[in-house]
Motif scaffolding. Structure first.
Motif, PDB file in Angstrom:
ATOM      1  N   ILE A 145     -58.909-123.231  34.279  1.00  0.00           N
ATOM      2  CA  ILE A 145     -58.934-122.063  33.399  1.00  0.00           C
ATOM      3  C   ILE A 145     -57.713-121.183  33.638  1.00  0.00           C
ATOM      4  O   ILE A 145     -57.085-120.678  32.697  1.00  0.00           O
ATOM      5  N   MET A 146     -57.357-120.998  34.908  1.00  0.00           N
ATOM      6  CA  MET A 146     -56.269-120.084  35.251  1.00  0.00           C
ATOM      7  C   MET A 146     -54.898-120.588  34.836  1.00  0.00           C
ATOM      8  O   MET A 146     -53.941-119.804  34.789  1.00  0.00           O
ATOM      9  N   LEU A 147     -54.777-121.871  34.532  1.00  0.00           N
ATOM     10  CA  LEU A 147     -53.516-122.376  33.996  1.00  0.00           C
ATOM     11  C   LEU A 147     -53.256-121.833  32.596  1.00  0.00           C
ATOM     12  O   LEU A 147     -52.156-121.989  32.065  1.00  0.00           O
ATOM     13  N   GLY A 148     -54.258-121.205  32.001  1.00  0.00           N
ATOM     14  CA  GLY A 148     -54.097-120.632  30.669  1.00  0.00           C
ATOM     15  C   GLY A 148     -54.812-121.401  29.587  1.00  0.00           C
ATOM     16  O   GLY A 148     -54.574-121.187  28.396  1.00  0.00           O
ATOM     17  N   GLU A 149     -55.715-122.319  29.986  1.00  0.00           N
ATOM     18  CA  GLU A 149     -56.461-123.141  29.028  1.00  0.00           C
ATOM     19  C   GLU A 149     -55.516-123.889  28.090  1.00  0.00           C
ATOM     20  O   GLU A 149     -55.648-123.862  26.867  1.00  0.00           O
ATOM     21  N   ILE A 150     -54.525-124.572  28.695  1.00  0.00           N
ATOM     22  CA  ILE A 150     -53.546-125.305  27.895  1.00  0.00           C
ATOM     23  C   ILE A 150     -53.558-126.798  28.210  1.00  0.00           C
ATOM     24  O   ILE A 150     -52.735-127.532  27.681  1.00  0.00           O
ATOM     25  N   PHE A 174     -52.667-112.729  30.423  1.00  0.00           N
ATOM     26  CA  PHE A 174     -53.828-113.416  30.987  1.00  0.00           C
ATOM     27  C   PHE A 174     -54.085-113.031  32.440  1.00  0.00           C
ATOM     28  O   PHE A 174     -55.192-112.561  32.775  1.00  0.00           O
ATOM     29  N   PRO A 175     -53.130-113.197  33.371  1.00  0.00           N
ATOM     30  CA  PRO A 175     -53.416-112.801  34.758  1.00  0.00           C
ATOM     31  C   PRO A 175     -53.634-111.304  34.911  1.00  0.00           C
ATOM     32  O   PRO A 175     -54.408-110.886  35.771  1.00  0.00           O
ATOM     33  N   PHE A 176     -52.988-110.501  34.083  1.00  0.00           N
ATOM     34  CA  PHE A 176     -53.198-109.049  34.159  1.00  0.00           C
ATOM     35  C   PHE A 176     -54.656-108.705  33.896  1.00  0.00           C
ATOM     36  O   PHE A 176     -55.273-107.937  34.640  1.00  0.00           O
ATOM     37  N   SER A 177     -55.235-109.296  32.860  1.00  0.00           N
ATOM     38  CA  SER A 177     -56.635-109.025  32.526  1.00  0.00           C
ATOM     39  C   SER A 177     -57.572-109.523  33.626  1.00  0.00           C
ATOM     40  O   SER A 177     -58.460-108.793  34.084  1.00  0.00           O
ATOM     41  N   VAL A 178     -57.366-110.768  34.081  1.00  0.00           N
ATOM     42  CA  VAL A 178     -58.264-111.357  35.083  1.00  0.00           C
ATOM     43  C   VAL A 178     -58.237-110.561  36.379  1.00  0.00           C
ATOM     44  O   VAL A 178     -59.278-110.161  36.916  1.00  0.00           O
ATOM     45  N   LEU A 179     -57.044-110.323  36.896  1.00  0.00           N
ATOM     46  CA  LEU A 179     -56.924-109.678  38.206  1.00  0.00           C
ATOM     47  C   LEU A 179     -57.273-108.205  38.150  1.00  0.00           C
ATOM     48  O   LEU A 179     -57.831-107.653  39.115  1.00  0.00           O
ATOM     49  N   LEU A 180     -56.984-107.538  37.042  1.00  0.00           N
ATOM     50  CA  LEU A 180     -57.345-106.120  36.917  1.00  0.00           C
ATOM     51  C   LEU A 180     -58.856-105.941  36.914  1.00  0.00           C
ATOM     52  O   LEU A 180     -59.398-105.153  37.692  1.00  0.00           O
ATOM     53  N   ILE A 238     -45.649-125.039  34.315  1.00  0.00           N
ATOM     54  CA  ILE A 238     -47.050-124.614  34.181  1.00  0.00           C
ATOM     55  C   ILE A 238     -47.647-124.318  35.552  1.00  0.00           C
ATOM     56  O   ILE A 238     -48.326-123.300  35.746  1.00  0.00           O
ATOM     57  N   LEU A 239     -47.402-125.205  36.510  1.00  0.00           N
ATOM     58  CA  LEU A 239     -47.968-125.026  37.847  1.00  0.00           C
ATOM     59  C   LEU A 239     -47.360-123.812  38.545  1.00  0.00           C
ATOM     60  O   LEU A 239     -48.065-123.055  39.224  1.00  0.00           O
ATOM     61  N   ILE A 240     -46.060-123.615  38.389  1.00  0.00           N
ATOM     62  CA  ILE A 240     -45.405-122.490  39.068  1.00  0.00           C
ATOM     63  C   ILE A 240     -45.811-121.164  38.439  1.00  0.00           C
ATOM     64  O   ILE A 240     -46.231-120.229  39.131  1.00  0.00           O
ATOM     65  N   VAL A 241     -45.713-121.086  37.119  1.00  0.00           N
ATOM     66  CA  VAL A 241     -46.007-119.823  36.431  1.00  0.00           C
ATOM     67  C   VAL A 241     -47.503-119.561  36.386  1.00  0.00           C
ATOM     68  O   VAL A 241     -47.957-118.426  36.600  1.00  0.00           O
ATOM     69  N   GLY A 242     -48.290-120.622  36.112  1.00  0.00           N
ATOM     70  CA  GLY A 242     -49.726-120.426  35.958  1.00  0.00           C
ATOM     71  C   GLY A 242     -50.483-120.374  37.267  1.00  0.00           C
ATOM     72  O   GLY A 242     -51.096-119.357  37.613  1.00  0.00           O
ATOM     73  N   ALA A 243     -50.399-121.456  38.053  1.00  0.00           N
ATOM     74  CA  ALA A 243     -51.236-121.571  39.244  1.00  0.00           C
ATOM     75  C   ALA A 243     -50.828-120.600  40.348  1.00  0.00           C
ATOM     76  O   ALA A 243     -51.682-119.964  40.978  1.00  0.00           O
ATOM     77  N   LEU A 244     -49.529-120.463  40.601  1.00  0.00           N
ATOM     78  CA  LEU A 244     -49.100-119.626  41.728  1.00  0.00           C
ATOM     79  C   LEU A 244     -49.375-118.150  41.499  1.00  0.00           C
ATOM     80  O   LEU A 244     -49.465-117.375  42.450  1.00  0.00           O
ATOM     81  N   THR A 245     -49.513-117.750  40.237  1.00  0.00           N
ATOM     82  CA  THR A 245     -49.866-116.351  39.950  1.00  0.00           C
ATOM     83  C   THR A 245     -51.190-115.977  40.602  1.00  0.00           C
ATOM     84  O   THR A 245     -51.372-114.861  41.093  1.00  0.00           O
ATOM     85  N   PHE A 246     -52.115-116.920  40.625  1.00  0.00           N
ATOM     86  CA  PHE A 246     -53.454-116.649  41.142  1.00  0.00           C
ATOM     87  C   PHE A 246     -53.650-117.125  42.577  1.00  0.00           C
ATOM     88  O   PHE A 246     -54.767-117.022  43.104  1.00  0.00           O
ATOM     89  N   PHE A 247     -52.596-117.673  43.205  1.00  0.00           N
ATOM     90  CA  PHE A 247     -52.788-118.269  44.532  1.00  0.00           C
ATOM     91  C   PHE A 247     -53.346-117.281  45.558  1.00  0.00           C
ATOM     92  O   PHE A 247     -54.259-117.644  46.324  1.00  0.00           O
ATOM     93  N   PRO A 261     -62.101-119.716  46.949  1.00  0.00           N
ATOM     94  CA  PRO A 261     -62.525-121.093  47.268  1.00  0.00           C
ATOM     95  C   PRO A 261     -61.776-121.730  48.428  1.00  0.00           C
ATOM     96  O   PRO A 261     -62.356-122.531  49.165  1.00  0.00           O
ATOM     97  N   ILE A 262     -60.484-121.411  48.592  1.00  0.00           N
ATOM     98  CA  ILE A 262     -59.736-122.026  49.704  1.00  0.00           C
ATOM     99  C   ILE A 262     -60.277-121.544  51.048  1.00  0.00           C
ATOM    100  O   ILE A 262     -60.515-122.331  51.971  1.00  0.00           O
ATOM    101  N   LEU A 263     -60.500-120.232  51.179  1.00  0.00           N
ATOM    102  CA  LEU A 263     -61.080-119.693  52.417  1.00  0.00           C
ATOM    103  C   LEU A 263     -62.491-120.228  52.629  1.00  0.00           C
ATOM    104  O   LEU A 263     -62.872-120.562  53.759  1.00  0.00           O
ATOM    105  N   GLU A 264     -63.265-120.351  51.567  1.00  0.00           N
ATOM    106  CA  GLU A 264     -64.625-120.885  51.696  1.00  0.00           C
ATOM    107  C   GLU A 264     -64.595-122.323  52.207  1.00  0.00           C
ATOM    108  O   GLU A 264     -65.432-122.712  53.038  1.00  0.00           O
ATOM    109  N   HIS A 265     -63.642-123.121  51.727  1.00  0.00           N
ATOM    110  CA  HIS A 265     -63.529-124.505  52.192  1.00  0.00           C
ATOM    111  C   HIS A 265     -63.204-124.553  53.684  1.00  0.00           C
ATOM    112  O   HIS A 265     -63.821-125.327  54.444  1.00  0.00           O
ATOM    113  N   LEU A 266     -62.264-123.716  54.114  1.00  0.00           N
ATOM    114  CA  LEU A 266     -61.884-123.717  55.528  1.00  0.00           C
ATOM    115  C   LEU A 266     -63.040-123.250  56.411  1.00  0.00           C
ATOM    116  O   LEU A 266     -63.267-123.795  57.496  1.00  0.00           O
ATOM    117  N   GLN A 267     -63.785-122.272  55.945  1.00  0.00           N
ATOM    118  CA  GLN A 267     -64.919-121.786  56.737  1.00  0.00           C
ATOM    119  C   GLN A 267     -66.078-122.780  56.720  1.00  0.00           C
ATOM    120  O   GLN A 267     -66.835-122.864  57.687  1.00  0.00           O
TER     121      GLN A 267
END
Length: 595
Positions: A396-401, A454-460, A566-575, A582-588
């Motif tokens: 979803i965070m990639l922008g639904e593309i 898109f990231p502005f709305s989600v993160l805000l 797409i991966l750099i602009v889309g995914a890394l925005t939300f990293f 989910p990443i912290l949950e996996h490690l824990q």
């Protein structure tokens, strides 16, 4: 993971690839006003609609007029939907269209639902079979399944015309495009799919709900108005039914996702067999995939359409591989449970999955529905392993593309194409060109505005929510990183117009209903305006003959570069947010802790 599971995934993808070309060429003819085999039926109805509504089908619209027509249509239909929800208890034909005597929908929930279905999100903060009458389901929700999908297709075609146009100021006619999308594409496709689903056992009737006596009475605990726990003995069960197949077909084909029942496509009345499950997954991808071929034909560069199809396919296959791998592995916190795959059990993480479909079909369904902004589910994403949930969230965070919603996925991907071509131009030190048109500062500014909304709305919204214990955090059923994932997923799903959820979040509150509705409207309409601005500007440009320095957009290299952007602009925005979820949950989880 099993060979049978991979065979089913391969069969699904092969069928999508084989169907893309004929359907894509058919849609190119439909929107190019060429003759098709379906004209004998659809053309008379189209003429009648224009005569009744006063639409001049020869009139061409500038991008501003196109945008205003789309906004006006959406606002009016959203208000009508809200009114019907609020009045469903007093509208005519109650015995036929509201046999359960369901009350009016609450104001905040009605507004959330109206915004949800208007924007092709289909987020459902309610139990459908206990909240919406047959009339509301058919006249408003199923109608919007057609209308919002047709609008998405129309907008994608307008963008393609902008790319293909030469020194033109117009992008087509919004009313004509939506009408043709409905009559030539969505209606016949939905009719065929609905009949196929009925043949598999999907319900289609207007009967009142049946009451069945339980073989074994059940003890159920509820919380009363005074906060005290009440224990009740339940001896009867209400069996909900209704006009399900007709809504299920367009729910999937229009990448809508709103279920007739709360369990959505995990419910046996919506999805009873392995074949119905396959058909529903196929319906999610078939139009978005075919639109890449439509693009190639309309811009007279079939290779460009296939390059975009290849980029989408690479992201889809990577997602389904990771999700299938994550869910096929045992949960390390269940020490005394045999989770090994064998002839007697599937192995892996079966929590939240339908045993009829198993892990492979759940992973494939979850990947497709979050790639394509559909939101329908046949399993609970909240019950996935942390990395499995991460895949659905990232999709979803990639922008639904990644194929994306019908139409919306294509125009979203084309925005990334503009950004990719701009970056490629900078790399070779010349003015970027896209299919013979120079990409200038205005195009890049509007494209980046689209990308950043898109990231502005989600993160805000997510950031504000986690700072309000009484309004935001009080609705969580989980704490820690999993609770954060539930909030992040909700606002990503709303802004991305997906509609699926981490179901551990109680979203039927004033705050969530209104904030999520706002996020849906932002993710749909605020992003459409800069997209149309890019299309309008491209349509006016002159064609520049290709030269030795022109970056080709029909090669594997272009597809690889597009995926990278797409991966750099889309995914890394939300990293950073994903690292806390989910990443912290996996490690824990690996350290022995769960939430």
């Amino acid at each position: 993971m099993t060979s049978n599971g991979w065979l089913q995934i391969a069969l699904f993808f092969a069928l999508i690839a084989l169907t893309a070309k004929p359907l894509g060429e058919y849609m190119a003819k439909v929107f190019g006003r060429e003759k098709t085999f379906f004209d004998f039926f659809a053309r008379p109805i189209e003429r009648l609609i224009y005569k009744l509504t006063g639409v001049d089908e020869a009139h061409e619209m500038k991008w501003t007029e196109y945008a205003l027509a789309m906004l006006f249509f959406s606002v009016v239909t959203m208000m009508v939907t809200y009114a019907i929800e609020r009045l469903q208890a007093v509208l005519p034909l109650q015995s036929l269209l509201n046999p359960q005597k369901l009350a009016a929908v609450a104001p905040d929930l009605a507004m959330n639902t109206a915004a949800s279905f208007t924007t092709n999100t289909n987020w459902q903060a309610y139990v459908p079979e206990a909240t919406m009458s047959y009339l509301t389901q058919m006249v408003t929700l199923a109608y919007h399944n057609f209308a919002s999908a047709a609008v998405g297709i129309a907008l994608a075609i307008a963008f393609v015309r902008g790319i293909a146009g030469r020194e033109k100021k117009t992008l087509g006619n919004f009313w004509v495009d939506t009408t043709r999308a409905t009559l030539w594409v969505l209606l016949p496709g939905s009719l065929i799919l609905a009949l196929a689903l009925v043949s598999q056992g999907v319900v289609q009737n207007f009967r009142p709900y049946d009451s069945a006596t339980l073989v074994q009475p059940q003890q159920v605990q509820t919380t009363g108005a005074d906060g005290k726990v009440i224990t009740q003995t339940v001896t009867k069960q209400s069996i909900a039914q209704g006009p399900v197949a007709s809504q299920e077909a367009i729910k999937m084909l229009g990448t809508n996702g709103g279920g007739f029942f709360q369990a959505n496509s995990a419910h046996p009345f919506e999805n009873p067999t392995a074949l119905s499950n396959f058909l529903e997954m196929f319906a999610i991808f078939v139009i978005p995939a075919a639109l890449t071929v439509t693009l190639g034909r309309m811009v007279k560069s079939p290779g460009h359409g296939w390059a975009i199809f290849a980029a989408m396919s690479a992201l889809f296959l990577a997602g389904v591989f990771v999700l299938y791998w994550a869910e096929s592995h045992p949960n390390p916190l269940l020490h005394n449970v045999n989770q090994t795959a064998s002839m007697m059990q599937s192995g892996g993480n079966m929590e939240g999955k339908e045993v009829r479909f198993g892990i492979a079909n759940t992973a494939l369904f979850a990947t497709a529905t979050t790639d394509a902004s559909c939101g329908a589910v046949n399993g609970m994403h909240d019950s996935f392993m942390p990395l499995g949930g991460l895949v659905t969230m990232v999709n979803i965070m990639l922008g639904e593309i990644v194929f994306g919603g019908v139409g919306a996925g294509l125009y979203g991907m084309l925005i990334f194409v503009v950004v990719t071509v701009f970056i490629a131009g900078l790399m070779v030190g010349r003015t970027p060109e896209y299919l013979g048109k120079k990409i200038e500062s205005y195009d890049v500014q509007m494209a980046m505005l689209y990308v950043l909304i898109f990231p502005f709305s989600v993160l805000l919204f997510a950031g504000v929510t986690v700072l309000m214990p009484n309004l935001g955090l009080a609705s969580l059923n989980n704490t820690g990183p999993h609770g954060l994932s539930e909030i992040l997923y909700a606002y990503a799903s709303a802004t991305g117009n997906n509609g699926s959820a981490f179901a551990g979040l109680n979203a039927n509150t004033h705050w969530y209903n209104l904030s999520l509705a706002t996020a849906m409207l932002v993710g749909r309409f605020l992003m459409i305006v800069p997209m149309l601005a890019v299309a309008g500007n491209l349509a006016q440009k002159k064609l520049v003959p290709p030269s030795a320095g022109t970056f080709p957009v029909n090669t594997p290299l272009f597809a690889v570069l597009l995926v990278g952007v797409i991966l750099i602009v889309g995914a890394l925005t939300f990293f950073p947010a994903l690292a806390l979820g989910p990443i912290l949950e996996h490690l824990q989880m690996l350290a022995g802790k769960s939430y």
